[in-house]
Design a protein around this motif. Structure first.
Motif, PDB file in Angstrom:
ATOM      1  N   VAL A  87     -76.116   7.045  12.849  1.00  0.00           N
ATOM      2  CA  VAL A  87     -76.675   6.609  14.279  1.00  0.00           C
ATOM      3  C   VAL A  87     -75.201   6.357  15.142  1.00  0.00           C
ATOM      4  CG1 VAL A  87     -77.903   4.615  15.580  1.00  0.00           C
ATOM      5  CG2 VAL A  87     -78.595   5.229  13.104  1.00  0.00           C
ATOM      6  N   PHE A  88     -75.788   6.879  16.369  1.00  0.00           N
ATOM      7  CA  PHE A  88     -74.614   6.793  17.366  1.00  0.00           C
ATOM      8  C   PHE A  88     -74.577   5.394  18.012  1.00  0.00           C
ATOM      9  CE2 PHE A  88     -74.980  11.301  16.351  1.00  0.00           C
ATOM     10  CZ  PHE A  88     -73.789  11.653  16.505  1.00  0.00           C
ATOM     11  N   SER A  89     -73.615   4.655  17.990  1.00  0.00           N
ATOM     12  CA  SER A  89     -73.532   3.384  18.559  1.00  0.00           C
ATOM     13  C   SER A  89     -72.685   3.710  20.016  1.00  0.00           C
ATOM     14  CB  SER A  89     -72.616   2.597  17.784  1.00  0.00           C
ATOM     15  OG  SER A  89     -71.226   3.205  17.768  1.00  0.00           O
ATOM     16  N   GLN A  90     -72.654   2.508  20.718  1.00  0.00           N
ATOM     17  CA  GLN A  90     -71.811   2.619  22.167  1.00  0.00           C
ATOM     18  C   GLN A  90     -70.544   3.134  21.943  1.00  0.00           C
ATOM     19  OE1 GLN A  90     -73.405   2.282  25.296  1.00  0.00           O
ATOM     20  NE2 GLN A  90     -71.220   3.102  25.629  1.00  0.00           N
ATOM     21  N   LYS A  91     -69.772   2.464  20.834  1.00  0.00           N
ATOM     22  CA  LYS A  91     -68.384   3.188  20.299  1.00  0.00           C
ATOM     23  C   LYS A  91     -68.468   4.392  20.245  1.00  0.00           C
ATOM     24  CE  LYS A  91     -64.342   2.278  17.984  1.00  0.00           C
ATOM     25  NZ  LYS A  91     -63.539   1.311  16.775  1.00  0.00           N
ATOM     26  N   ALA A  92     -69.543   5.039  19.337  1.00  0.00           N
ATOM     27  CA  ALA A  92     -69.419   6.369  18.779  1.00  0.00           C
ATOM     28  C   ALA A  92     -69.704   7.508  20.425  1.00  0.00           C
ATOM     29  CB  ALA A  92     -70.458   6.682  17.980  1.00  0.00           C
ATOM     30  N   VAL A  93     -70.635   6.895  21.032  1.00  0.00           N
ATOM     31  CA  VAL A  93     -70.735   7.874  22.304  1.00  0.00           C
ATOM     32  C   VAL A  93     -69.800   7.873  23.236  1.00  0.00           C
ATOM     33  CG1 VAL A  93     -73.573   7.975  21.928  1.00  0.00           C
ATOM     34  CG2 VAL A  93     -72.251   6.251  23.466  1.00  0.00           C
ATOM     35  N   SER A  94     -68.809   6.694  23.261  1.00  0.00           N
ATOM     36  CA  SER A  94     -68.210   6.647  24.411  1.00  0.00           C
ATOM     37  C   SER A  94     -66.805   7.392  23.807  1.00  0.00           C
ATOM     38  CB  SER A  94     -67.842   5.192  24.443  1.00  0.00           C
ATOM     39  OG  SER A  94     -67.005   4.507  23.429  1.00  0.00           O
ATOM     40  N   GLN A  95     -66.689   7.945  22.643  1.00  0.00           N
ATOM     41  CA  GLN A  95     -65.383   8.684  22.361  1.00  0.00           C
ATOM     42  C   GLN A  95     -65.146   9.989  23.487  1.00  0.00           C
ATOM     43  OE1 GLN A  95     -63.205   7.556  19.884  1.00  0.00           O
ATOM     44  NE2 GLN A  95     -64.714   5.950  20.250  1.00  0.00           N
ATOM     45  N   GLN A  96     -63.568  10.357  23.333  1.00  0.00           N
ATOM     46  CA  GLN A  96     -63.259  11.259  24.387  1.00  0.00           C
ATOM     47  C   GLN A  96     -63.506  12.623  23.443  1.00  0.00           C
ATOM     48  OE1 GLN A  96     -61.985  11.066  27.687  1.00  0.00           O
ATOM     49  NE2 GLN A  96     -62.576   8.848  26.942  1.00  0.00           N
ATOM     50  N   PRO A  97     -63.514  13.721  24.307  1.00  0.00           N
ATOM     51  CA  PRO A  97     -63.776  15.049  23.576  1.00  0.00           C
ATOM     52  C   PRO A  97     -62.597  15.390  22.772  1.00  0.00           C
ATOM     53  CG  PRO A  97     -64.177  15.204  25.774  1.00  0.00           C
ATOM     54  CD  PRO A  97     -63.637  13.779  25.829  1.00  0.00           C
ATOM     55  N   SER A  98     -62.978  16.315  21.662  1.00  0.00           N
ATOM     56  CA  SER A  98     -64.232  17.118  21.553  1.00  0.00           C
ATOM     57  C   SER A  98     -65.398  16.108  20.792  1.00  0.00           C
ATOM     58  CB  SER A  98     -63.780  18.267  20.494  1.00  0.00           C
ATOM     59  OG  SER A  98     -64.928  18.930  20.022  1.00  0.00           O
ATOM     60  N   LYS A  99     -66.416  16.493  21.543  1.00  0.00           N
ATOM     61  CA  LYS A  99     -67.750  15.432  21.003  1.00  0.00           C
ATOM     62  C   LYS A  99     -68.759  16.300  21.172  1.00  0.00           C
ATOM     63  CE  LYS A  99     -68.662  12.174  24.052  1.00  0.00           C
ATOM     64  NZ  LYS A  99     -68.418  11.017  24.556  1.00  0.00           N
ATOM     65  N   LEU A 100     -69.880  16.006  20.376  1.00  0.00           N
ATOM     66  CA  LEU A 100     -71.136  16.507  20.160  1.00  0.00           C
ATOM     67  C   LEU A 100     -71.859  16.120  21.287  1.00  0.00           C
ATOM     68  CD1 LEU A 100     -73.321  18.040  18.452  1.00  0.00           C
ATOM     69  CD2 LEU A 100     -73.882  15.497  17.584  1.00  0.00           C
ATOM     70  N   GLY A 101     -71.793  14.898  22.084  1.00  0.00           N
ATOM     71  CA  GLY A 101     -72.505  14.584  23.239  1.00  0.00           C
ATOM     72  C   GLY A 101     -73.599  13.946  22.989  1.00  0.00           C
ATOM     73  N   ALA A 102     -73.879  13.349  21.691  1.00  0.00           N
ATOM     74  CA  ALA A 102     -75.203  12.631  21.372  1.00  0.00           C
ATOM     75  C   ALA A 102     -75.323  11.365  22.306  1.00  0.00           C
ATOM     76  CB  ALA A 102     -75.226  12.242  19.976  1.00  0.00           C
ATOM     77  N   LYS A 103     -76.589  10.972  22.604  1.00  0.00           N
ATOM     78  CA  LYS A 103     -76.953   9.682  23.202  1.00  0.00           C
ATOM     79  C   LYS A 103     -77.047   8.319  22.331  1.00  0.00           C
ATOM     80  CE  LYS A 103     -79.895  12.525  26.388  1.00  0.00           C
ATOM     81  NZ  LYS A 103     -81.159  12.724  26.859  1.00  0.00           N
ATOM     82  N   LEU A 104     -76.739   7.370  23.002  1.00  0.00           N
ATOM     83  CA  LEU A 104     -76.641   6.158  22.284  1.00  0.00           C
ATOM     84  C   LEU A 104     -78.251   5.924  21.637  1.00  0.00           C
ATOM     85  CD1 LEU A 104     -75.630   3.450  21.810  1.00  0.00           C
ATOM     86  CD2 LEU A 104     -76.814   2.548  24.032  1.00  0.00           C
ATOM     87  N   GLY A 105     -78.080   5.475  20.240  1.00  0.00           N
ATOM     88  CA  GLY A 105     -79.075   5.297  19.542  1.00  0.00           C
ATOM     89  C   GLY A 105     -79.568   6.554  18.769  1.00  0.00           C
ATOM     90  N   GLU A 106     -79.208   7.857  19.114  1.00  0.00           N
ATOM     91  CA  GLU A 106     -79.708   8.885  18.645  1.00  0.00           C
ATOM     92  C   GLU A 106     -79.264   9.199  16.975  1.00  0.00           C
ATOM     93  OE1 GLU A 106     -78.955  13.772  19.266  1.00  0.00           O
ATOM     94  OE2 GLU A 106     -78.487  12.319  21.004  1.00  0.00           O
ATOM     95  N   THR A 107     -80.013   9.790  16.372  1.00  0.00           N
ATOM     96  CA  THR A 107     -79.588  10.093  14.869  1.00  0.00           C
ATOM     97  C   THR A 107     -79.392  11.503  14.460  1.00  0.00           C
ATOM     98  OG1 THR A 107     -81.866   9.962  14.221  1.00  0.00           O
ATOM     99  CG2 THR A 107     -80.603   7.554  14.195  1.00  0.00           C
ATOM    100  N   ILE A 108     -78.606  11.663  13.663  1.00  0.00           N
ATOM    101  CA  ILE A 108     -78.650  13.106  13.064  1.00  0.00           C
ATOM    102  C   ILE A 108     -78.459  12.961  11.461  1.00  0.00           C
ATOM    103  CG2 ILE A 108     -77.619  14.391  14.929  1.00  0.00           C
ATOM    104  CD1 ILE A 108     -74.747  14.256  13.641  1.00  0.00           C
ATOM    105  N   PRO A 109     -78.724  13.837  10.529  1.00  0.00           N
ATOM    106  CA  PRO A 109     -78.658  13.531   9.036  1.00  0.00           C
ATOM    107  C   PRO A 109     -77.150  13.886   8.918  1.00  0.00           C
ATOM    108  CG  PRO A 109     -79.597  15.754   9.532  1.00  0.00           C
ATOM    109  CD  PRO A 109     -79.611  15.046  11.021  1.00  0.00           C
ATOM    110  N   LEU A 110     -76.711  13.414   7.755  1.00  0.00           N
ATOM    111  CA  LEU A 110     -75.398  13.320   7.353  1.00  0.00           C
ATOM    112  C   LEU A 110     -74.799  14.977   7.055  1.00  0.00           C
ATOM    113  CD1 LEU A 110     -72.783  11.952   6.622  1.00  0.00           C
ATOM    114  CD2 LEU A 110     -73.723  11.574   4.204  1.00  0.00           C
TER     115      LEU A 110
END
Length: 420
Positions: A87-110
């Motif tokens: 799950v992408f938290s606020q801290k996760a989505v606020s990271q600098q690039p390089s990044k996936l660009g997922a939205k807050l609350g979005e999920t992906i499988p491990l």
């Protein structure tokens, strides 16, 4: 007396300028904190090429090799599975690039997260995984450092899970080679992920930028890394004719320079392994300053800082070790400055490795033989889990260990400085 004071002044000016310059250099384009390289044969511990491999460097996204080690360890022990939702938290989505660009609350499988970390080196994914495994990135970093100690990464310190700039996030080519060897050995079921060349996210295909892993004959995988403080870093694992090697390069001026140097030292290492009967032979390749040279505009700013900061240097209490410190932005030499270390070098203890052997008695004999050449030291044998035994000599500081290695190499004795 004047000469002595002048040397003291220059010594501490170099340290002060190096430390003060680092925030400035973070905004520039060129690598200024040193070049290191190492090639080893992990099955024997044999060193095939070495250049400043124990000097502290910024690992950048090579940090994610440890993050992936922690993921594979959690998979192995059943803490998570490949379908576990990240799950992408606020801290996760606020990271600098390089990044996936997922939205807050979005999920992906491990399973997808692993591929993204290898291929895209996404910092938001790194934080999201850290939070899933440990509850917070801070807790995850503590676990990373505990694991680093357990694996024997004696000069490595992590402050985050991804490798974005932090002056206390440090490692060495030697430690990264150990980590690469352990992740290959400890998780054969998952190691193939380091050779993944693409992934699909939101119907978009992202291709790897690890050209050496993709194009080098015999490459089996591994990881790139880059921040402005570090330059271009790379770990590559490769196999030819059942001979495995691991290469590490820190501090290339460009990705192309880094890749070409890695290709060169891997090729030459395989030549030695496959064609030479001399089991102690190493490759001897000079580092071309052009691949890591400082841009004139950077040098001009550093020179200006020298002029203004020199007056602030205080009188030293102890004399400098000869040639131990130079400005952090000159082309590499055998005694190039390190970035700030996690602990004092003056109190650190060092050993030298003089070979790796299948038979314990041969390692023991090699240690005693080297001591006869040096006229000092304490023999020790370290037995590895792969059945090999490392011949070591203890009781050195950093400078005396380097001097001892130089003396042994002059006698054609394999030698590597290792911090205890």
């Amino acid at each position: 007396m004047k000469s002595y004071i002048s040397r003291l002044t220059n010594f501490f000016a170099a340290i002060l300028i190096a430390l003060i310059s680092m925030p400035l250099l973070a905004g520039l384009t060129y690598a200024n904190t040193g070049f290191s390289a190492l090639v080893i044969e992990p099955d024997t511990g044999r060193i095939l090429y070495e250049y400043n491999s124990n000097e502290a460097r910024y690992p950048a996204s090579l940090t994610k090799v440890m993050t992936l080690y922690m993921i594979f360890d959690a998979l192995k022990h059943g803490q998570v599975n490949l379908n576990t939702s990240i799950v992408f938290s606020q801290k996760a989505v606020s990271q600098q690039p390089s990044k996936l660009g997922a939205k807050l609350g979005e999920t992906i499988p491990l399973e997808l997260a692993i591929k993204i970390l290898v291929v895209k080196s996404a910092n938001d994914v790194s934080v999201a995984v850290a939070e899933k495994l440990s509850g917070s990135e801070d807790a995850f970093v503590i676990q990373m450092n505990n694991m680093a100690k357990k694996l024997g990464l004696q000069q490595t310190n992590f402050t985050n899970s991804h490798g974005l700039p932090s002056l206390k996030q440090l490692s060495t080519a030697h430690d990264m080679a150990i980590l690469a060897s352990r992740i290959q050995k400890d998780f054969p079921k998952y190691f193939h992920n380091f050779s993944v060349t693409s992934f699909v996210y939101n119907d978009k295909v992202t291709e790897t930028h690890n050209r050496v892993m993709r194009d080098y004959y015999g490459a089996t995988g591994m990881k790139t890394g880059y921040i402005r403080l570090s330059g271009f870093n790379l770990i590559t694992t490769a196999t030819r004719s059942n001979k495995r090697i691991i290469g590490v390069v820190f501090g290339g001026k460009t990705a192309k320079d880094r890749d070409e140097f890695m290709t060169l030292i891997l090729d030459k290492s395989f030549e030695v392994l496959l064609n030479s009967r001399n089991k102690k032979m190493r490759i001897d390749i000079a580092v071309n300053p052009d691949i890591i040279v400082v841009h004139p505009s950077v040098q001009a700013q550093i020179d200006a800082q020298k002029a203004t900061q020199k007056k602030q240097v205080k009188t030293a209490i102890t004399p400098p070790i000869k040639k131990q410190v130079k400005t952090a932005i000159t082309p590499p030499t055998k005694n190039q400055v390190q970035p700030p270390k996690a602990s004092s070098q003056s109190s650190a203890k060092y050993s030298i490795q003089v070979g790796s052997f299948k038979e314990y008695k041969n390692a023991q004999a090699q240690s005693h033989s080297a001591i006869k050449i040096l006229g000092k030291g304490r023999a020790r044998v370290a037995s590895l889990q792969n059945g090999y035994h490392r011949a070591l000599i203890d009781t050195f500081n950093q400078q005396s260990a380097a001097n001892a290695c130089s003396k042994l190499k002059a006698k054609d004795v394999e030698c590597l400085v290792i911090r205890q």
